[in-house]
Write a protein that holds these residues in place. Structure first.
Motif, PDB file in Angstrom:
ATOM      1  N   ILE A   1     -23.273  17.744 -12.418  1.00 22.40           N
ATOM      2  CA  ILE A   1     -23.061  19.178 -12.644  1.00 22.40           C
ATOM      3  C   ILE A   1     -21.951  19.410 -13.667  1.00 22.40           C
ATOM      4  CG2 ILE A   1     -22.272  21.311 -11.535  1.00 22.40           C
ATOM      5  CD1 ILE A   1     -25.155  20.670 -10.936  1.00 22.40           C
ATOM      6  N   ALA A   2     -20.948  18.518 -13.675  1.00 24.15           N
ATOM      7  CA  ALA A   2     -19.835  18.674 -14.619  1.00 24.15           C
ATOM      8  C   ALA A   2     -20.304  18.577 -16.065  1.00 24.15           C
ATOM      9  CB  ALA A   2     -18.765  17.616 -14.360  1.00 24.15           C
ATOM     10  N   THR A   3     -21.446  17.931 -16.289  1.00 16.95           N
ATOM     11  CA  THR A   3     -21.971  17.800 -17.648  1.00 16.95           C
ATOM     12  C   THR A   3     -22.898  18.959 -18.031  1.00 16.95           C
ATOM     13  OG1 THR A   3     -23.859  16.467 -16.916  1.00 16.95           O
ATOM     14  CG2 THR A   3     -21.861  15.285 -17.544  1.00 16.95           C
TER      15      THR A   3
ATOM     16  N   ARG B   1     -24.803  25.533 -15.345  1.00 16.17           N
ATOM     17  CA  ARG B   1     -25.067  25.522 -13.905  1.00 16.17           C
ATOM     18  C   ARG B   1     -23.792  25.340 -13.089  1.00 16.17           C
ATOM     19  NH1 ARG B   1     -29.885  21.355 -12.969  1.00 16.17           N
ATOM     20  NH2 ARG B   1     -29.900  22.309 -10.925  1.00 16.17           N
ATOM     21  N   PHE B   2     -22.681  25.100 -13.769  1.00 17.94           N
ATOM     22  CA  PHE B   2     -21.426  24.767 -13.106  1.00 17.94           C
ATOM     23  C   PHE B   2     -20.985  25.840 -12.114  1.00 17.94           C
ATOM     24  CE2 PHE B   2     -16.787  25.015 -13.026  1.00 17.94           C
ATOM     25  CZ  PHE B   2     -16.447  23.711 -12.689  1.00 17.94           C
ATOM     26  N   LEU B   3     -20.852  27.077 -12.589  1.00 22.66           N
ATOM     27  CA  LEU B   3     -20.338  28.165 -11.753  1.00 22.66           C
ATOM     28  C   LEU B   3     -21.308  28.515 -10.626  1.00 22.66           C
ATOM     29  CD1 LEU B   3     -17.922  29.999 -11.410  1.00 22.66           C
ATOM     30  CD2 LEU B   3     -19.051  31.692 -12.837  1.00 22.66           C
TER      31      LEU B   3
ATOM     32  N   SER C   1     -14.139  20.925 -11.646  1.00 21.14           N
ATOM     33  CA  SER C   1     -13.305  21.346 -12.778  1.00 21.14           C
ATOM     34  C   SER C   1     -12.611  20.154 -13.425  1.00 21.14           C
ATOM     35  CB  SER C   1     -12.251  22.361 -12.314  1.00 21.14           C
ATOM     36  OG  SER C   1     -12.870  23.481 -11.738  1.00 21.14           O
ATOM     37  N   VAL C   2     -12.082  19.262 -12.584  1.00 25.98           N
ATOM     38  CA  VAL C   2     -11.395  18.075 -13.104  1.00 25.98           C
ATOM     39  C   VAL C   2     -12.378  17.177 -13.844  1.00 25.98           C
ATOM     40  CG1 VAL C   2     -10.223  15.938 -12.392  1.00 25.98           C
ATOM     41  CG2 VAL C   2      -9.522  18.121 -11.420  1.00 25.98           C
ATOM     42  N   LEU C   3     -13.558  16.956 -13.261  1.00 24.34           N
ATOM     43  CA  LEU C   3     -14.566  16.117 -13.902  1.00 24.34           C
ATOM     44  C   LEU C   3     -15.072  16.758 -15.194  1.00 24.34           C
ATOM     45  CD1 LEU C   3     -16.562  14.848 -10.807  1.00 24.34           C
ATOM     46  CD2 LEU C   3     -15.054  13.522 -12.277  1.00 24.34           C
ATOM     47  N   LYS C   4     -15.232  18.095 -15.183  1.00 24.43           N
ATOM     48  CA  LYS C   4     -15.686  18.810 -16.389  1.00 24.43           C
ATOM     49  C   LYS C   4     -14.667  18.641 -17.521  1.00 24.43           C
ATOM     50  CE  LYS C   4     -17.276  23.402 -17.802  1.00 24.43           C
ATOM     51  NZ  LYS C   4     -16.259  23.810 -18.759  1.00 24.43           N
TER      52      LYS C   4
END
Length: 200
Positions: A34-36, A40-42, A154-157
């Motif tokens: 999802i971080a990539t 779709r993140f939010l 958020s950290v992974l993003k």
């Protein structure tokens, strides 16, 4: 006042001390995926937080109404949790269908399904504790668990963006997924240190 302080402490513990993505690896694969996908993140983060909150509160209410369930084996508690999440998933799909008056598209259904599945994975380590929570504590845990996953996303993003921006400076063998795994491992060690637990 004591209940409010206890709720805040449970939520903060779920976010920082017992962040199950980093401390236990729960849902790490989906968090990375999802971080990539910034579009779709939010949506995913909001759905997972909502599922965590409602699942925790409904399961806690079930254990309060039927105290005999406290003593059942963990496999049956998992089954109850899965049934609650399935019902919540179906309710969300039904609500979206009624509001939009059309069948939700495949991407949206996939996002809802993965949010529900990751909520199930996310609540595995605390099923026994969840049965001991009251409604307010369950609400605090649900909010904290959702916020913990949002923090992890958020950290992974941020890591994905930095890794992609500096891809040419990373040795070829470590580009892409290996670099992201190393990044998340380092962050996991920091979270383990924050929680005060031993790494080995």
């Amino acid at each position: 006042m004591t209940t409010a302080i206890q709720m805040v402490l449970i939520a903060l513990q779920a976010v920082f001390v017992k962040n199950l993505v980093f401390s236990g690896g729960f849902g790490m694969g989906e968090a990375m995926r999802i971080a990539t996908k910034p579009k779709r993140f939010l949506l995913f983060a909001c759905l997972l937080t909502g599922f965590c909150v409602f699942d925790a509160m409904v399961c806690s209410a079930i254990y309060i109404i039927f105290p005999v369930l406290d003593d059942i084996p963990m496999a049956y508690q998992l089954l109850i949790n899965a049934c609650v999440l399935l019902a919540l998933f179906l309710l969300v799909v039904l609500a979206v269908t009624l509001v939009t008056r059309q069948r939700p598209d495949e991407k949206f259904l996939s996002t809802i399904g993965m949010a529900a599945l990751n909520t199930l994975v996310f609540t595995l380590p605390i099923l026994g504790r969840l049965s001991a929570y009251g409604l307010w504590e369950a609400l605090a845990f649900g909010i904290g668990a959702g916020a913990a996953f949002l923090l992890a996303l958020s950290v992974l993003k941020l890591g994905v963006e930095r890794i992609l921006a500096n891809a040419q400076e990373i040795p070829h063998a470590f580009r892409g997924t290996p670099a992201l795994f190393l990044y998340s491992a380092l962050f996991s060690m920091a979270m383990a240190g924050l929680g005060g637990g031993g790494i080995f």
